[in-house]
Structure formats: C-alpha cells, structure tokens
Design a protein around this motif. Sequence first.
Motif, PDB file in Angstrom:
ATOM      1  N   UNK A  74       0.831  -1.206   0.000  1.00  0.00           N
ATOM      2  CA  UNK A  74       0.000   0.000   0.000  1.00  0.00           C
ATOM      3  C   UNK A  74       0.864   1.255   0.000  1.00  0.00           C
ATOM      4  N   UNK A  75       1.944   1.230   0.767  1.00  0.00           N
ATOM      5  CA  UNK A  75       2.820   2.406   0.831  1.00  0.00           C
ATOM      6  C   UNK A  75       3.526   2.632  -0.506  1.00  0.00           C
ATOM      7  N   UNK A  76       3.865   1.544  -1.186  1.00  0.00           N
ATOM      8  CA  UNK A  76       4.479   1.683  -2.504  1.00  0.00           C
ATOM      9  C   UNK A  76       3.478   2.307  -3.486  1.00  0.00           C
ATOM     10  N   UNK A  77       2.222   1.880  -3.387  1.00  0.00           N
ATOM     11  CA  UNK A  77       1.180   2.492  -4.231  1.00  0.00           C
ATOM     12  C   UNK A  77       1.032   3.978  -3.911  1.00  0.00           C
ATOM     13  N   UNK A  78       1.110   4.301  -2.620  1.00  0.00           N
ATOM     14  CA  UNK A  78       1.005   5.717  -2.243  1.00  0.00           C
ATOM     15  C   UNK A  78       2.161   6.502  -2.841  1.00  0.00           C
ATOM     16  N   UNK A  79       3.345   5.881  -2.851  1.00  0.00           N
ATOM     17  CA  UNK A  79       4.509   6.543  -3.430  1.00  0.00           C
ATOM     18  C   UNK A  79       4.328   6.837  -4.908  1.00  0.00           C
TER      19      UNK A  79
END
Lengths: 148, 143
Positions: A74-79
């Motif tokens: 999820x954090x990679x998607x946010x990035x």
Amino acid sequence: MNEKKKLIIGLSIAFGGAFVHGMSWVLVRKGTSDYASPIAGTAVSLFFGMLMLTIIAMMQPDVHLIQKRKEVGFLMLSGACIGVAMTASFYALSLAPVVVIAPIQSSYPLFTALVSHFFRLEKVTSRLVIGTILVVVGIVFITIGRGS
Amino acid sequence: MYSILPIIFAIAAAIFWGVAAVFVRLGLKRIKPQVGALISIVISVLLVGLLALILNFEELVSLTFPALLWFGLVGIVYHVIGRYASFFSIQYIGAVKSSPILGSAPLFATALAIIFIGEEVNYLVIIGTVSIIAGIYFVSTSK
C-alpha cells in the motif's frame, strides 16, 4: 504539560504547517519559472526529501517489514500516486499562478473522503456532500476567474 | 486568460494526493510513520527520477547549483517540515482542530504569492478559494 500549553503549541504548529505548505507552492512557482523544468524540479525535490526522511527513519527503524508485505504494498502504491501528484502539481504551477493552483490542489481531502467511501473506510455524510458541493463550486469560480 | 490545462493538472494532483492518503492510511496500520514515509518517497523518487531521466536527461545532468539548492529546499520544506508539522499538530490538538487550520494553506500561499512574486488576485478567485476552504472544513469534520 497542561492543556492550555498543549493547545497553544498545537495551534502554533498547525499555523506553522499551513504557512510552510503555502510557502512551498510559491517556491515551486518561482523555481519552475527560473531554475528548472517541472519534471526536473520534481525529481530533485523528491530526492532531497528522501535524503532527509532516510536520516529520520534511521533513528526509529521498523523491523520485520517482510511480514508486513501488504502494508508495504500500500505504501508503494502511495509513493506512485505521490510521484504523479507532485509532477502534476509542478506542471500546474509552471503554467498558472499560485493563487489559482493552490486552492484547487488543497481540495485533496475531498478525494480522500470519496476514495475512502469506495474502500468502505468511511460513510457518506451530509457534511461530506456539502463539502463536495462547496469544493466543486470553488473550483468552478477559480476556473472562470483565472487570468481575468 | 491562459488555458485550462493547468487547472486540469491541479485537479489531477488533488485526486492523486487524495488517493495516496488512503493508501498511506492502509499502509500505516502496522508500520511506523517514519519508515512508511520513507518507503513511499523512495518509490516516488524511482518513478519520477526515471521519467525525468528519459524525458529531460540533459537538463537533469546539467542542473545548476542554485537549481539544486532551490528544489532541495522545496523537498525539505514540503516532505519533512510540512509533513511533521501536520503530524505533530494532530498529536497535540487532534485532527478536528488542526485540519481546518492546516487546510488554510491556500490563504497563506495567496498572501505569500502576492507579497513575494507579485501575483494578483480577483474577486472570483477569492470567492473560489474561500468556497474550497469551507468545503474542505466540512469534509474534514464529516466523520
């Protein structure tokens, strides 16, 4: 710390944060007109932000990230989303004044609320509907009033 | 009057910021915010860096020192100072009190733009700005 002191500190930090955020838009506008293209400016600003955040993260490392693959995903998607958002933001500020672009970009909590509803994280309330209408009306006014 | 393209870019930025915030919320359920912010920004750097290298390689490798300094400052101001100001203000006074104040950033941007880079504003933009800020207040307090 007593409540009054906490309130004063918190309000000061909040106003400081709003000031700093406002200042960043002005810096980008000036930077993209005087120093570099939007895409180059975005890359450099993200890189320096990453350097500082690396130093901060090293002070409080998180272990066992392998076991938190879903959250890392999820954090990679946010990035990825932030990369696109910042690039779009820099391009917008290179083409139009801060007074037009800043209010429109600051409407992002509306989209957070709408997407949260889609992911069933939040319900639609009357305040959300009113807020949506006001934001849309605001964007229309700014679009009509740009450059006139 | 200039084209509508910058408005479209600004709306796109708002949409992607909004979506990013949801992914951040999902991602920080079991990961510390400091580490979460780093994971997120590393991907941003890789994505935008690659795009910049493909589209503007010559410009990127010949950036002047003032350019690096200027955008480095932007990066630190926005990604570190701004981020932690939001974080700590919420910690001290809660999201309900801090969100409307943090949401007033466009007012500061407008004032600073008028003072430092000589921008002008008309009544339609002022009405639009106030409407958006009021709208975000309602959205932020809708929970």
